[in-house]
Design an enzyme around this catalytic site. Structure first.
Site, PDB file in Angstrom:
ATOM      1  N   LEU A   6      38.761  49.542  42.178  1.00  0.00           N
ATOM      2  CA  LEU A   6      39.311  48.283  42.684  1.00  0.00           C
ATOM      3  C   LEU A   6      38.213  47.306  43.090  1.00  0.00           C
ATOM      4  O   LEU A   6      38.162  46.164  42.621  1.00  0.00           O
ATOM      5  CB  LEU A   6      40.230  48.553  43.870  1.00  0.00           C
ATOM      6  CG  LEU A   6      40.783  47.313  44.580  1.00  0.00           C
ATOM      7  CD1 LEU A   6      41.625  46.475  43.639  1.00  0.00           C
ATOM      8  CD2 LEU A   6      41.577  47.704  45.823  1.00  0.00           C
ATOM      9  N   ALA A   7      37.317  47.717  43.986  1.00  0.00           N
ATOM     10  CA  ALA A   7      36.287  46.801  44.483  1.00  0.00           C
ATOM     11  C   ALA A   7      35.365  46.353  43.352  1.00  0.00           C
ATOM     12  O   ALA A   7      34.965  45.178  43.285  1.00  0.00           O
ATOM     13  CB  ALA A   7      35.477  47.461  45.596  1.00  0.00           C
ATOM     14  N   ASP A   8      35.022  47.272  42.455  1.00  0.00           N
ATOM     15  CA  ASP A   8      34.190  46.904  41.314  1.00  0.00           C
ATOM     16  C   ASP A   8      34.884  45.876  40.436  1.00  0.00           C
ATOM     17  O   ASP A   8      34.261  44.924  39.958  1.00  0.00           O
ATOM     18  CB  ASP A   8      33.864  48.156  40.478  1.00  0.00           C
ATOM     19  CG  ASP A   8      32.690  48.933  41.032  1.00  0.00           C
ATOM     20  OD1 ASP A   8      31.655  48.322  41.320  1.00  0.00           O
ATOM     21  OD2 ASP A   8      32.806  50.157  41.167  1.00  0.00           O
ATOM     22  N   SER A   9      36.166  46.078  40.185  1.00  0.00           N
ATOM     23  CA  SER A   9      36.894  45.168  39.307  1.00  0.00           C
ATOM     24  C   SER A   9      37.024  43.781  39.929  1.00  0.00           C
ATOM     25  O   SER A   9      36.827  42.766  39.248  1.00  0.00           O
ATOM     26  CB  SER A   9      38.278  45.741  38.997  1.00  0.00           C
ATOM     27  OG  SER A   9      38.174  46.975  38.321  1.00  0.00           O
ATOM     28  N   GLY A  40      33.742  42.204  39.644  1.00  0.00           N
ATOM     29  CA  GLY A  40      33.469  41.785  38.279  1.00  0.00           C
ATOM     30  C   GLY A  40      34.092  40.437  37.955  1.00  0.00           C
ATOM     31  O   GLY A  40      33.447  39.559  37.364  1.00  0.00           O
TER      32      GLY A  40
END
Length: 397
Positions: free
Chosen positions: A168-171, A174
């Site tokens: 979630l946090a990465d997406s 991004g």
């Protein structure tokens, strides 16, 4: 992909690994940017090995690596450093996620890169940002989900804090990084100069969590875990149908809440003094959930959806990926598309993120093998066959 794609002519070097930085590059590539994925010769992007694979080929990479050409380069070697500077001179954007100080250790920091190309936008994506007490710590999106407050408000009231079962946090970071890159490029159009983008993965997820800091600052309010319920409105929950399926109901608007209660045969509750406020309805969630859940529990999912649609009330089925693949709304939007792939054959994956009426994006190919385009990219850069051979002998490729 057509020449009409809006980012045609933009050149991006994707030096990042795993998810946040590479996803930003994917978003740019989906709308026409030429993206060159630069990986270490012997340590490719770990996303190639994440999750299920088919015939030894990682499927997550097929999504994350789409619309990217792939090459290998060891930036810690003299040949790798010199080659990256030559590539940087031709690029508009570099996206990297090395720990702060790593590029500088290789004499590839902003000073050297901007000297090679003053119009370059260097995009640095790290867990904690380029400065501060945590900057040099290793970090992943999971830590951002923990630090930001997301995990603290996720889960049942009497259960533990809950992490999401996906990046979630990465997406979120991004997507935010792609926006940051376009903002920096817009500034370059005015000034003629590039700049550094500093994206900390811990920050975008805090933004999408909403006004929690403001609530705490002004009221001392700390949002609790409420499971599927909300403190802002009710009924808002998931409910099981007679055929064992689940549906989600939301009543963020007062008019929708009234329609739902009329539909389930409890118009008397609408006349209660507390019903006129979403927050007050949330305090009476037990009685509302009993009314809505009891009505839904006596009907099949299809019957519930049909009745809610006729009543113009908000409902959605709880779908797993099998349902998503056949959902008529996703089909109408062409949300899932088929991409031909020489390794695995036709692949169904998510389409580009949004639709543009005049300059649409598209997917030309899925993620390519490690280093598949190294020679082609370097030849286009002007290196001779002999120079490429020497770089390979020196371990730079």
């Amino acid at each position: 992909m057509t020449a009409q794609a809006p980012l045609t002519g933009l050149r991006v070097l994707d030096l990042a690994t795993l998810f946040a930085g590479p996803l930003a590059a994917t978003m740019l590539g989906d709308f026409g940017a030429e993206v060159v994925k630069v990986e270490h010769p012997t340590r490719p992007d770990p996303s190639r090995g994440h999750g299920p694979s088919k015939d030894g080929v990682g499927l997550w990479w097929k999504l994350l690596g789409r619309n990217k050409r792939t090459m290998t380069l060891d930036l810690s070697t003299p040949g790798g450093r010199a080659t990256l500077l030559r590539l940087a001179a031709t690029a508009d954007v570099i996206i990297e996620n090395f720990r702060p100080g790593t590029l500088e250790k290789w004499d590839l920091g902003w000073e050297e890169l901007s000297a090679a190309n003053p119009r370059l936008v260097l995009t640095r994506v790290t867990a904690f940002g380029q400065f501060g007490p945590y900057a040099r710590r290793p970090g992943f999106g999971t830590l951002a989900e923990a630090m930001s407050g997301f995990a603290a408000i996720t889960g049942e009231p009497d259960g533990p804090p809950t992490l999401p079962p996906f990046g979630l946090a990465d997406s979120v970071a991004g997507l935010a990084t792609a926006y940051a890159v376009m903002t920096a490029l817009a500034a370059r159009d005015r000034t003629g100069r590039g700049q550094v983008v500093d994206m900390a993965i811990i920050e975008p997820i805090l933004t999408v969590l909403g006004p929690q800091p403001l609530w705490y600052d002004q009221l001392g309010h700390v949002q609790p875990r409420t499971g599927n319920r909300s403190t802002n409105n009710a009924p808002r929950n998931t409910y099981r149908t007679a055929d064992g399926s689940w549906v989600a109901v939301s009543t963020s608007a007062q008019s929708i809440a009234e329609r739902v209660l009329r539909l389930v045969g409890r118009p008397d509750l609408i006349d209660e003094p507390w019903f006129a406020s979403g927050a007050e309805r949330a305090r009476h969630a037990d009685v509302l959930d009993d009314a809505v859940g009891g009505w839904i529990g006596r009907r099949t999912r299809a019957e519930v959806i049909e009745a809610f649609e006729k009543a113009e009330a908000a409902v959605a089925p709880i779908q797993d990926v099998r349902d998503v693949m056949t959902d008529p709304q996703y089909q109408a939007l062409n949300t899932l598309t088929t991409v031909p792939d020489p390794e695995l054959g036709p692949l169904r994956m998510q389409n580009v993120l949004f639709r543009l009426s005049e300059t649409p994006g598209g997917i030309g190919w899925a993620g390519r093998p490690h280093g598949a385009d190294t020679d082609a990219v370097l030849t286009e850069l002007g290196l001779s066959e002999g120079e490429i051979t020497e770089l390979r002998k020196a371990g730079a490729l």
